[in-house]
Design an enzyme around this catalytic site. Structure first.
Site, PDB file in Angstrom:
ATOM      1  N   GLU A  22      -9.537   5.775   2.907  1.00 29.49           N
ATOM      2  CA  GLU A  22     -10.372   4.724   3.500  1.00 29.49           C
ATOM      3  C   GLU A  22      -9.463   3.544   3.778  1.00 29.49           C
ATOM      4  OE1 GLU A  22      -9.830   4.870   0.333  1.00 29.49           O
ATOM      5  OE2 GLU A  22      -9.457   2.768  -0.163  1.00 29.49           O
ATOM      6  N   SER A  61       1.859  -9.713  -0.626  1.00 30.61           N
ATOM      7  CA  SER A  61       1.423  -8.308  -0.573  1.00 30.61           C
ATOM      8  C   SER A  61       1.685  -7.627   0.765  1.00 30.61           C
ATOM      9  CB  SER A  61      -0.054  -8.215  -0.927  1.00 30.61           C
ATOM     10  OG  SER A  61      -0.832  -9.003  -0.059  1.00 30.61           O
ATOM     11  N   LYS A  68       0.813  -1.221   0.000  1.00 31.42           N
ATOM     12  CA  LYS A  68       0.000   0.000   0.000  1.00 31.42           C
ATOM     13  C   LYS A  68       0.850   1.276   0.000  1.00 31.42           C
ATOM     14  CE  LYS A  68      -4.087  -2.080   0.347  1.00 31.42           C
ATOM     15  NZ  LYS A  68      -5.111  -1.982  -0.697  1.00 31.42           N
TER      16      LYS A  68
HETATM   17  C1  LIG Z   1      -1.468  -7.068   2.740  1.00 32.89           C
HETATM   18  C2  LIG Z   1      -2.641  -6.758   1.891  1.00 32.89           C
HETATM   19  N1  LIG Z   1      -2.813  -7.445   0.761  1.00 32.89           N
HETATM   20  C3  LIG Z   1      -3.880  -7.206  -0.035  1.00 32.89           C
HETATM   21  C4  LIG Z   1      -4.835  -6.277   0.283  1.00 32.89           C
HETATM   22  C5  LIG Z   1      -6.003  -6.127  -0.623  1.00 32.89           C
HETATM   23  O1  LIG Z   1      -6.008  -4.940  -1.340  1.00 32.89           O
HETATM   24  P1  LIG Z   1      -5.674  -4.917  -2.873  1.00 32.89           P
HETATM   25  O2  LIG Z   1      -6.535  -5.924  -3.521  1.00 32.89           O
HETATM   26  O3  LIG Z   1      -5.972  -3.526  -3.272  1.00 32.89           O
HETATM   27  O4  LIG Z   1      -4.238  -5.254  -3.026  1.00 32.89           O
HETATM   28  C6  LIG Z   1      -4.680  -5.526   1.460  1.00 32.89           C
HETATM   29  C7  LIG Z   1      -5.664  -4.497   1.818  1.00 32.89           C
HETATM   30  O5  LIG Z   1      -5.714  -3.944   2.853  1.00 32.89           O
HETATM   31  C8  LIG Z   1      -3.550  -5.777   2.276  1.00 32.89           C
HETATM   32  O6  LIG Z   1      -3.375  -5.104   3.417  1.00 32.89           O
END
Ligand SMILES: Cc1ncc(COP(=O)(O)O)c(C=O)c1O
Lengths: 396, 266
Positions: A110, A377, A88
């Site tokens: 948000e 992620s 993020k």
């Molecule tokens: C570690 C992590 N992965 C994935 C997501 C999902 O969001 P996005 O689909 O935008 O990557 C989030 C959302 O808060 C997150 O914190």
């Protein structure tokens, strides 16, 4: 703005936002078009990404996990090692720079899992901007560590109690704030969702994930991987990971979405599996809705996937079948969370655990001597309390 | 000619009073009675809200109204049934729907329009459907075929260029959003409200009705001095919220409030 205008991905995307926001969206679009070409902006962004975020993030060969699963070789794109612990921050830094360029002194966001709120609060502190984060009251509870960090960083958390009090309601509330304060405020949308140009800006800012992963893998192996996998909430880490590979026809692409407790409406957030075309939060996309067009509350064990819509580009990629989107249940994600932690020594976010589950199946199908990259992620520190609670429930 | 155009050109009113409330709050049958009460006490046009789960252009009062309404089982059949009954009560008063685009799209644009017209509705306000979208153009054309109006919103942030551009696909009246933000009662309005409305009138050649934030007879009286109509939503919805559990009281309070606003408007 017609179907073939910028901002559409096939039939999805566009700008379906209240009129009061149009000016700001147009300003954002034209500013971004300029900045995209500006050397100064690029340099500044690169500076922060390497000196503050810690990019490039490593591409780790997961030797133990590879052996354990007994299929394709597993590689991890380590967004969990970024400052603040998730992908993020890539987007938050970029958008904060855009906001600074537009002369906006206040930023709002948000957040579901709190990772985007944390990233926004962090850049708010670093750039000295007034920061407000909208977070569903339920998520303030389940992601309390992040909520506390956000406040410690000097941002204000406004808990949203409407509806299910999760990400969808937090997003609506942030849009309302923006409508009121549009001349002084930039809304840092946290995923590849929202009215044009947000899905494009967020994708471009997250595309660094896939770009790095592709060249890191190539440099090491002199070829491309056979498959890549990412989890999909709104879809920002996934589109960031996928983007550089979309044209590589031999790279299979998989998205993992939250199958939650089961297939009944209200039990999952599997937008790409069960969603129907509709309009939510400024964009035309696939949405989980009932037969009358009311949005159905989403559910997931991970607060970051708990959203009934999805970025319009994913809706398009699912329609064209370029990406294979699969569902992962809460239980499967929880099991994978524990498995990866124990086997590889990495605690993944519950969101990412969904991607691991899909990757395990894909790795088995691919078989040995093939390669698969997972977008890791984010890290799971924020989820430890919630996981312990869930395990406690499970043992009852 | 559309019924709304008729009304404004008839010379019968100087400035229109356009109340709003959400259908189904607290239940569909009470909505029929609230609608009749409002009509009896002096609405020139009545705006009926079709609830949508995610009303991003609405403030807390209307959000809560929508949430209460959606506790009842939502169906378009119910919406059209209630609308028809309100329409039967006073056939001369034009009815307009305010809703978000998703429910309309989901129902199917043509089916929705035919049934809305059948029920007595002559115009639509859709806060999340900008005029420069394919869907808005389609809707506009289909509405024209049925002598119905698409009422566009213009805001303090709308540029002259955009205002020029929306002329082509505007009919009925323009809904001028008096303030930044979402619906809800406010104490003050921007200082250039009167100039903006005059500018709009000169540019678009349609009646300009002002809404978002108006609640008191004083405000209504003042703004109706230069606007072709005033729209009141949250203040009405608050009366229903505060008295909804006591139906006779809700009805009486509504009647009194509507009458008070009515006399404040020339
Ligand atoms: C570690 C992590 N992965 C994935 C997501 C999902 O969001 P996005 O689909 O935008 O990557 C989030 C959302 O808060 C997150 O914190």
């Amino acid at each position: 703005m017609g179907k073939n205008q910028p901002g559409y991905f096939g039939e999805f995307g566009g700008r379906y936002a209240p009129e009061i926001l149009t000016e700001a969206l147009e300003e954002l679009e034209s500013t971004y078009q300029k900045l995209k070409k500006s050397k100064k902006f690029k340099k500044e962004l690169e500076f922060y990404l390497s000196n503050y975020v810690g990019r490039p993030s490593p591409l780790t060969y997961a030797e133990r996990l590879t052996k354990h699963w007994g299929g394709a070789r597993i590689w991890l794109k380590r967004e969990d090692l970024n400052h603040t612990g998730a992908h993020k921050i890539n987007n938050a830094i970029g958008q904060a720079l855009i906001a600074k360029f537009m002369g906006k002194k206040r930023i709002i966001a948000e957040t579901g899992a709190g990772q985007h709120g944390l990233a926004t609060a962090t850049v708010g502190a670093m750039f000295g901007m007034e920061t407000v984060v909208y977070m569903g009251a339920v998520d303030v509870e389940r992601q309390n560590l992040n909520a506390k960090k956000i406040e410690m960083l000097g941002a204000k958390i406004l808990p949203v109690t409407a509806g299910e009090a999760t990400l969808k309601e937090a997003t609506s509330e942030a849009m309302r704030d923006w409508a009121l304060n549009v001349s002084t405020t930039h809304y840092i949308v946290g995923s590849a969702i929202g009215p044009h140009p947000f899905p494009t800006i967020v994708r471009d800012l997250q595309a660094v994930i896939g770009k790095e992963a592709r060249s890191q893998f190539k440099k090491h192996n002199h070829k491309l991987p056979h498959a890549i996998v990412a989890c999909v909430g709104g879809g920002s880490n996934a589109i960031g990971m996928f983007h550089a590979f979309l044209k590589d026809k031999n790279v299979a692409i998989y998205g993992a979405e939250a199958g939650g407790l089961g297939p009944k409406p209200g039990e999952h957030s599997a937008t790409l599996t069960y969603g129907k075309t509709g309009f939510l939060h400024g964009t035309k996309t696939l949405i989980i809705q009932d037969e009358a067009g009311q949005i159905v509350p989403a559910h997931s064990v991970s607060a970051g996937l708990d959203y009934p819509g999805v970025g319009p580009e994913h809706a398009f990629l699912s329609q064209t079948k370029r990406v294979d989107y699969r569902m992962v249940t809460d239980e499967q994600a929880l099991d994978c969370f524990l498995e990866v932690t124990r086997v590889e020594g990495i605690i993944p976010a519950l969101e990412t655990a969904h991607a691991f589950h899909v990757a395990r199946d894909v790795a088995k199908d691919l078989g040995k001597k093939k390669d698969l990259i997972i977008c890791l992620s984010g890290r799971g520190d924020k989820d430890v309390t919630e996981v312990l609670r869930l395990l406690g429930e499970r043992s009852k | 000619m559309s019924k709304i155009k008729d009304l404004f050109e008839s010379g019968k009113i100087k400035s229109a009073f356009i109340p709003y409330f959400t259908l189904g709050d607290p239940n569909y049958n009470d909505s029929i009675e609230f609608g009749k009460t409002i009509l009896d006490n002096g609405a020139d046009i009545l705006e009926l809200g079709i609830p949508f789960s995610d009303p991003v252009a609405d403030g807390p009062v209307i959000q809560r109204a929508v949430a209460r309404s959606l506790k009842n089982k939502f169906s378009f059949d119910e919406i059209f049934r209630v609308t028809k009954e309100i329409h039967e009560h006073k056939k001369d008063t034009p009815l307009v729907y305010l809703t978000y685009f998703n429910p309309i799209f989901h129902c199917g644009i043509l089916k929705f329009l035919d049934q809305a017209k059948e029920a007595g509705v002559v115009g639509l306000v859709i806060p999340d459907l900008p005029f420069d979208t394919k869907e808005s153009e389609t809707l506009f054309q289909e509405l024209r075929k049925r002598d119905m109006d698409l009422i566009h919103l213009v805001t303090p942030a709308s540029t002259k260029k955009r205002i020029e551009a929306l002329k082509k696909t505007s009919t009925g009246f323009i809904y001028y959003v008096t303030s930044f933000g979402v619906t809800g009662e406010r104490r003050e309005f921007s200082v250039d409200l009167q100039e903006r409305i005059r500018f709009l009138k000169d540019t678009i050649q349609l009646p300009i009705c002002a809404g978002f934030g108006i609640s008191t007879p004083d405000q209504a009286g003042q703004i109706s001095g230069y606007a072709d109509g005033i729209i009141i939503g949250s203040a009405i919805q608050r009366i229903i919220e505060e008295n909804g559990h006591d139906f006779p009281k809700a009805k009486q309070s509504l009647a009194e409030y509507i009458a008070k606003i009515r006399v404040a408007i020339p």
